[in-house]
Design an enzyme around this catalytic site. Sequence first.
Site, short mmCIF file in Angstrom:
data_model
loop_
_atom_site.label_atom_id
_atom_site.label_comp_id
_atom_site.label_asym_id
_atom_site.label_seq_id
_atom_site.Cartn_x
_atom_site.Cartn_y
_atom_site.Cartn_z
CE1 TYR A 142 -3.01 2.61 0.87
CE2 TYR A 142 -1.69 3.08 2.93
CZ TYR A 142 -2.87 3.96 1.99
OH TYR A 142 -3.31 4.97 2.27
CE LYS A 146 -2.48 6.83 -0.17
NZ LYS A 146 -3.32 7.87 -1.06
P1 NAD Z 1 -12.28 4.28 1.83
O1 NAD Z 1 -11.71 2.98 2.36
O2 NAD Z 1 -13.08 4.40 3.06
O3 NAD Z 1 -12.53 4.67 0.50
C1 NAD Z 1 -12.13 4.40 -0.59
C2 NAD Z 1 -13.29 4.85 -1.10
O4 NAD Z 1 -12.51 4.12 -2.45
C3 NAD Z 1 -14.14 3.70 -1.46
O5 NAD Z 1 -15.20 4.16 -1.55
C4 NAD Z 1 -14.21 2.65 -2.24
O6 NAD Z 1 -15.13 2.44 -3.11
C5 NAD Z 1 -13.17 3.58 -3.46
N1 NAD Z 1 -12.66 3.05 -4.51
C6 NAD Z 1 -11.75 2.28 -4.24
N2 NAD Z 1 -11.18 1.50 -5.62
C7 NAD Z 1 -11.32 2.67 -6.58
C8 NAD Z 1 -11.99 2.17 -8.08
N3 NAD Z 1 -11.38 1.68 -8.65
N4 NAD Z 1 -13.09 3.73 -8.85
C9 NAD Z 1 -13.37 4.20 -7.54
N5 NAD Z 1 -13.17 4.53 -6.55
C10 NAD Z 1 -12.83 3.43 -6.41
O7 NAD Z 1 -10.95 4.74 2.57
P2 NAD Z 1 -10.14 6.45 3.53
O8 NAD Z 1 -10.27 5.57 5.10
O9 NAD Z 1 -11.63 6.88 3.16
O10 NAD Z 1 -9.31 6.87 2.60
C11 NAD Z 1 -9.42 8.11 1.43
C12 NAD Z 1 -7.84 8.49 1.52
O11 NAD Z 1 -7.57 8.72 2.63
C13 NAD Z 1 -6.86 7.27 1.18
O12 NAD Z 1 -6.05 7.45 -0.47
C14 NAD Z 1 -6.24 6.86 1.35
O13 NAD Z 1 -4.96 6.01 1.71
C15 NAD Z 1 -6.01 7.98 2.67
N6 NAD Z 1 -5.08 7.70 4.35
C16 NAD Z 1 -6.16 7.21 5.04
C17 NAD Z 1 -6.47 7.16 5.77
C18 NAD Z 1 -7.18 6.09 7.40
O14 NAD Z 1 -6.86 5.88 8.56
N7 NAD Z 1 -8.37 6.00 6.61
C19 NAD Z 1 -4.96 7.39 6.63
C20 NAD Z 1 -3.88 8.14 5.46
C21 NAD Z 1 -4.68 7.70 4.60
#
Ligand code: NAD
Length: 245
Positions: A142, A146
Amino acid sequence: KDNKDTEKSCLVIGGCGFLGRHLVDGLLCKGYHVRVFDMKQTFEEKKIQFFTGNLCNKSDLVPALSGVHTVFHCATPPPLSVDRELFQKVNCEGTRTILQSCREAGVKKFILTSSASVIYEGTDLQNGREELGYAEKPMDAYTESKIEQEEEVLEANDPSEDFCTIALRPHGIFGPRDPHFVPTLVSMAKKGTTIFKIGDGKNKVDFTYVENVVHGHILAAEKLTRKSRISGRAYNITNSEPVPF
Ligand code: NAD
């Protein structure tokens, strides 16, 4: 539509996810015209135009991008997955497809949700600054994706052509509807397997409340202009001091 109206038109890719949906709420509160692109629509909101599709397919993205000024990209495959190929396909190749589609559609601003893990090398970091380089040994597939994704986005920054990009790096995000962190802890608690310790038990780890992450994204979008020095750069996002874990 006048200029102000056009500037407020945005698309949230991954807008049905945990962060994405909170971001959508924040943008609506600020008077933005919001579109959502996601694999499937998981909630109803009359003020939003939903587009379903796979971000890896340009033909799915094109209709969602037409007339859009600002794009927020916060879609990802589940971070705990071990499917390296999926991360490469969605986070790396998919992001290249999005960037190209944005350029062709005349999008002006692009805000990527990156991750603080891109600078984490396995050694504690306190008050880590943006100047720190990317991890040479990323901790998992992952994070590897990123890093590549963030590099692509920052390289695409091109103010002379009116296309500005920025990357924001939160660490663990918490808040209502969190699908990752708290549910994992709860399910481990139910199985009786919560007792684990990291390092000597005094390690600190950084969590950021989801509304603060949203606030950071909206500020970034508002300050991102052709002349601003934030254009083409990455920013670490945090609540304040890390808490003992
Ligand atoms: P999440 O899993 O809740 O949401 C991700 C969304 O992306 C989902 O709704 C999914 O359907 C959509 N998705 C995935 N593949 C797809 C595709 N091929 N086409 C269209 N849509 C697609 O994740 P999150 O926690 O909301 O994370 C959001 C962002 O924040 C990400 O980039 C993640 O790397 C980053 N991030 C999250 C955290 C955390 O703690 N949650 C921490 C650091 C960074």
